[in-house]
Design a protein around this motif. Structure first.
Motif, short mmCIF file in Angstrom:
data_model
loop_
_atom_site.label_atom_id
_atom_site.label_comp_id
_atom_site.label_asym_id
_atom_site.label_seq_id
_atom_site.Cartn_x
_atom_site.Cartn_y
_atom_site.Cartn_z
N SER A 50 0.82 -1.21 0.00
CA SER A 50 0.00 0.00 0.00
C SER A 50 0.86 1.27 0.00
CB SER A 50 -0.93 0.00 1.21
OG SER A 50 -0.16 0.00 2.40
N GLU A 84 -2.09 -8.43 -6.79
CA GLU A 84 -3.46 -8.90 -6.97
C GLU A 84 -3.53 -10.42 -6.78
OE1 GLU A 84 -7.32 -8.25 -7.17
OE2 GLU A 84 -5.95 -6.57 -7.48
N GLY A 87 -3.13 -11.31 -3.21
CA GLY A 87 -4.31 -10.91 -2.45
C GLY A 87 -4.07 -9.56 -1.80
N ARG A 88 -4.77 -8.55 -2.29
CA ARG A 88 -4.58 -7.20 -1.75
C ARG A 88 -4.81 -7.14 -0.25
NH1 ARG A 88 -2.90 -3.87 -5.22
NH2 ARG A 88 -3.43 -4.10 -7.40
N SER A 89 -5.76 -7.92 0.24
CA SER A 89 -6.09 -7.88 1.67
C SER A 89 -5.11 -8.71 2.51
CB SER A 89 -7.52 -8.37 1.89
OG SER A 89 -7.63 -9.71 1.47
N GLU A 90 -4.26 -9.48 1.85
CA GLU A 90 -3.28 -10.30 2.57
C GLU A 90 -2.30 -9.38 3.30
OE1 GLU A 90 -1.64 -13.23 4.31
OE2 GLU A 90 -3.34 -13.58 2.99
N ARG A 91 -2.25 -9.51 4.60
CA ARG A 91 -1.43 -8.61 5.41
C ARG A 91 0.06 -8.79 5.16
NH1 ARG A 91 -0.81 -5.29 9.55
NH2 ARG A 91 0.42 -5.86 11.36
#
Length: 113
Positions: A50, A84, A87-91
């Motif tokens: 991010s 992508e 996984g964008r939400s993968e921390r």
């Protein structure tokens, strides 16, 4: 097993479960070794996807310097595609996993030959 071997197994697990690909263990090992001591530092071991500065670092230090690619929009597009896939939400996006997928994406496995 050594700590590095344990980490390589963890990265292989991420490739299998989160990225839905079967890793080439020889290449994954070489990419992991190429990351040097950063894999033992919890902050440096991951890619902060991010943060634009972090993605620029991946582009400049890995894609251009290590893989020998030429600057162009396709580099950031590839990084975006890898993020992508991971996984964008993968921390925790582990650096060796991201670098492995970028190496495969550009067909630059020979760099680690």
């Amino acid at each position: 097993m050594s700590k590095r071997d344990d980490l390589i197994q963890k990265y292989a697990g991420d490739l299998r479960t989160k990225c839905k690909m079967e890793p080439d263990m020889d290449l994954l090992t070489k990419v992991t070794i190429g990351c040097g001591p950063s894999i033992y530092d919890p902050d440096a071991e991951t890619v902060a996807s991010s943060q634009p500065d972090e993605l620029e670092t991946v582009k400049n230090n890995f894609l251009i310097r290590k893989l020998g690619l030429t600057e162009g929009p396709e580099l950031m597009e590839a990084i975006d595609a890898v993020i992508e896939t991971y996984g964008r939400s993968e921390r925790n996006k582990y650096r060796p996993v991201v670098y492995y997928m970028l190496t495969k994406h550009f067909g630059k496995e020979a760099v680690y030959g």
